[in-house]
Design a protein around this motif. Structure first.
Motif, PDB file in Angstrom:
ATOM      1  N   THR A  72       0.839  -1.193   0.000  1.00 52.45           N
ATOM      2  CA  THR A  72       0.000   0.000   0.000  1.00 52.45           C
ATOM      3  C   THR A  72       0.876   1.245   0.000  1.00 52.45           C
ATOM      4  O   THR A  72       2.106   1.176  -0.006  1.00 52.45           O
ATOM      5  CB  THR A  72      -0.898   0.037   1.249  1.00 52.45           C
ATOM      6  N   PHE A 184      -6.474   2.097   1.363  1.00 50.50           N
ATOM      7  CA  PHE A 184      -5.742   0.906   0.909  1.00 50.50           C
ATOM      8  C   PHE A 184      -6.627  -0.240   0.426  1.00 50.50           C
ATOM      9  O   PHE A 184      -6.201  -1.387   0.399  1.00 50.50           O
ATOM     10  CB  PHE A 184      -4.781   0.407   1.995  1.00 50.50           C
ATOM     11  N   GLU A 221       3.050  -0.474  -5.761  1.00 47.20           N
ATOM     12  CA  GLU A 221       2.846   0.970  -5.610  1.00 47.20           C
ATOM     13  C   GLU A 221       4.088   1.794  -5.949  1.00 47.20           C
ATOM     14  O   GLU A 221       3.998   3.009  -6.105  1.00 47.20           O
ATOM     15  CB  GLU A 221       2.376   1.293  -4.191  1.00 47.20           C
TER      16      GLU A 221
END
Length: 343
Positions: A72, A184, A221
């Motif tokens: 995340t 998230f 990410e």
């Protein structure tokens, strides 16, 4: 599908409670691995910290990889200021505007954890006359530890140092009407969906025609989650990530989104067409959209040189990279599309 949708929602809540910004995903990986082991699978941890598992299949011709990511957004301590406050740098696209006044935790290298709040520097509006005019950036904001510290030396005695990860409170809530709201959801909601798909195959004793692998990645990410750990027999890869909800797009939170093109380029024509035809044939609520600002694990795999057909689907998620929202029907329609396309 109802009991598997229930499993997905409950698993998403449990997974969202585990801090896992990119590079700090070991606790989430342990959770995912244990869930798969309890189902009767034999997952493995890759060197990069991803979780990979073979769900089985009648043949290894044209095997398919389904990828979601457990990493995340987050932050990292970059400086301990003289007054004991912490300057942060973002991990992934954690926007400073969106993170203002959010509770967070600092994880030290010695295993300690400390609560904190991410605030504008000099955050009292009764004191700071420039409060409303100050642009929120990581240079104008700071993390304030909930400890009795007043100096850099005080903080260092706690074991806090630059390089420590800072994990933000997800604030997960599931409403009676079926919405799930949390930071998230990108991409822990779809990670839970893939776990639900694995559970469905095992409990219903379903063996796909072609071998299906899951890859739950740990660096999506920051752009290189899907760059490795794809078996040689895989000829097709689908990212199961969040579907975008916003102006100009057809998807909402109750639907499954099929992406035709993102910021990198178009997805494979045959894969996208196959997904659309499967959704139509099984009367699944879906939308086909173009995502203007998006990259996926499959994009990373192709950039790494893998020769694959590629696709991207996911439940509709509103307010991406912020306080996100989806719905249990989005999870259900995504699970239905996976079964319609693969079984």
């Amino acid at each position: 599908m109802n009991r598997y949708t229930y499993y997905i929602m409950e698993t998403a809540k449990r997974l969202l409670a585990i801090p896992s910004p990119s590079g700090f995903t070991h606790m989430a990986a342990d959770f995912v691995k244990q869930e798969l082991e309890e189902m009767g699978y034999s997952p493995e941890l890759t060197n990069k910290g991803a979780v990979r598992v073979n769900l089985g299949g009648k043949t290894k011709d044209n095997s398919i990889m389904l990828a979601a990511h457990m990493d995340t957004l987050g932050a990292m301590v970059t400086e301990i200021k003289s007054n004991g406050r912490l300057k942060l740098t973002n991990v992934g696209g954690m926007n400073a505007n969106n993170a203002e006044a959010e509770n967070c935790r600092v994880f030290t290298r010695n295993g300690s954890q400390y609560d904190a709040t991410f605030q504008l520097t000099d955050a009292s509006i009764h004191v700071n006359g420039e409060y409303s005019d100050t642009k929120r950036t990581y240079d104008t904001m700071e993390a304030i530890l909930d400890e009795l510290v007043h100096s850099k030396e005080d903080v260092e005695k706690l074991g806090v140092m630059p390089g420590d990860f800072v994990c933000f409170d997800p604030r997960t809530k599931v409403t009676d009407s079926g919405f799930i709201k949390s930071r998230f959801l990108d991409d822990k909601f779809s990670t839970a969906i893939l776990l639900g798909f694995a559970k469905y195959l095992k409990e219903e004793n379903v063996l796909p025609e072609r071998t299906v692998y899951l890859l739950i990645t740990s660096y999506e990410e920051v752009g290189h989650g899907g760059c490795a750990s794809i078996p040689e027999d895989v000829t097709e890869m689908i990212s199961v990530d969040m579907g975008c909800v916003g102006e100009g797009l057809g998807c909402d939170e109750t639907m499954v989104s099929i992406c035709a093109k993102d910021s990198v380029g178009p997805y494979d024509y045959q894969v996208v067409t196959g997904l659309v035809n499967a959704a139509k044939a099984h009367q699944i609520n879906f939308a086909v959209d173009v995502y203007p600002h998006y990259g996926s694990d499959v994009d990373a795999a192709l950039k790494a040189g893998y020769d694959l057909k590629h696709g991207l689907i996911g439940p509709g998620v509103y307010a991406s990279h912020g306080y996100e929202r989806s719905h249990r029907k989005g999870a259900e329609n995504t699970l239905k599309l996976l079964t319609a396309y693969l079984l």
